[in-house]
Design an enzyme around this catalytic site. Sequence first.
Site, mmCIF file in Angstrom:
data_model
loop_
_atom_site.group_PDB
_atom_site.id
_atom_site.type_symbol
_atom_site.label_atom_id
_atom_site.label_comp_id
_atom_site.label_asym_id
_atom_site.label_seq_id
_atom_site.Cartn_x
_atom_site.Cartn_y
_atom_site.Cartn_z
ATOM 1 C CG ASN A 15 -2.208 -0.776 0.938
ATOM 2 O OD1 ASN A 15 -3.050 -0.356 0.150
ATOM 3 N ND2 ASN A 15 -2.329 -1.942 1.559
ATOM 4 N NE ARG A 93 3.883 -1.428 18.964
ATOM 5 C CZ ARG A 93 4.268 -1.963 20.115
ATOM 6 N NH1 ARG A 93 4.737 -3.196 20.153
ATOM 7 N NH2 ARG A 93 4.186 -1.286 21.236
ATOM 8 C CG ASN A 109 -5.268 1.449 9.655
ATOM 9 O OD1 ASN A 109 -4.242 1.148 9.030
ATOM 10 N ND2 ASN A 109 -6.008 0.530 10.252
ATOM 11 C CG HIS A 111 -9.724 -3.155 8.893
ATOM 12 N ND1 HIS A 111 -8.815 -3.930 9.581
ATOM 13 C CD2 HIS A 111 -10.922 -3.802 8.977
ATOM 14 C CE1 HIS A 111 -9.447 -4.994 10.074
ATOM 15 N NE2 HIS A 111 -10.715 -4.942 9.713
HETATM 16 C C1 GRF Z 1 -3.224 -4.624 4.025
HETATM 17 O O1 GRF Z 1 -4.173 -5.625 3.733
HETATM 18 C C2 GRF Z 1 -3.827 -3.530 4.875
HETATM 19 O O2 GRF Z 1 -5.178 -3.289 4.609
HETATM 20 C C3 GRF Z 1 -3.686 -4.107 6.268
HETATM 21 O O3 GRF Z 1 -2.450 -4.783 6.262
HETATM 22 C C4 GRF Z 1 -2.111 -5.162 4.924
HETATM 23 C C5 GRF Z 1 -0.782 -4.548 4.644
HETATM 24 O O4 GRF Z 1 -0.257 -4.900 3.387
HETATM 25 N N1 GRF Z 1 -3.799 -3.078 7.261
HETATM 26 P P1 GRF Z 1 0.950 -4.077 2.775
HETATM 27 O O5 GRF Z 1 2.052 -4.064 3.824
HETATM 28 O O6 GRF Z 1 0.452 -2.704 2.455
HETATM 29 O O7 GRF Z 1 1.369 -4.845 1.549
#
Ligand code: GRF
Length: 189
Positions: A15, A93, A109, A111
């Site tokens: 992400n 965290r 954030n 999710h």
């Molecule tokens: C993603 O699915 C995000 O929604 C969640 O943790 C995962 C992180 O993936 N909070 P990345 O590290 O961005 O590849």
Amino acid sequence: MKKKIAIFISGRGSNMEAIVKNTRDGILTDCCKVSVVLSDKSNAKGLETAQSYNIPTLCVESKGKSRHDFEEELIKALSPFQVDFIVLAGFMRMLSKTFLTAYNHKIINIHPADTKEFQGLHAYEWAFHSKKESTKITVHYVDEGMDTGTIIAQREVDLRGAKSLQEVERRGLKVEHQFYSEVLRKIFK
Ligand code: GRF
């Protein structure tokens, strides 16, 4: 004025990479700049990815520290960057008042489920094992709870016909990578 952001990660950072790409050559180019990528884990793969884009990285290890001390250290490490927002992207965290107060209503954030329905880790596993036909990626403000902050936006992912957890994750992440930047753009404009 472009907003300055810090992205917090703990692992892969896909992400984070999608956001960085959109600030370079995409829908975030005119509204934000990634000032720093910070991890609480020195072995987070995303740190190398961020460095490959020449973005400053920081590691503030959480292991062995009280939450208060860890967050005080975070605040100190971040302060020279003077960021406007903190974007969590796979940051594992929970944050407490110490940190939340320093960045009041400025922490966001993503999710991979509807936070009203499922909170915490392994949301794609949950969607797959409960044979859900769809899930709702949620972008929300962060508060002291586990995925309990005010919802900013949600986007549905069609999971019909997904035969494996990998397929569920693939579909979900594809949406996450696009959707997170779209929502950030609306917040920063
Ligand atoms: C993603 O699915 C995000 O929604 C969640 O943790 C995962 C992180 O993936 N909070 P990345 O590290 O961005 O590849």
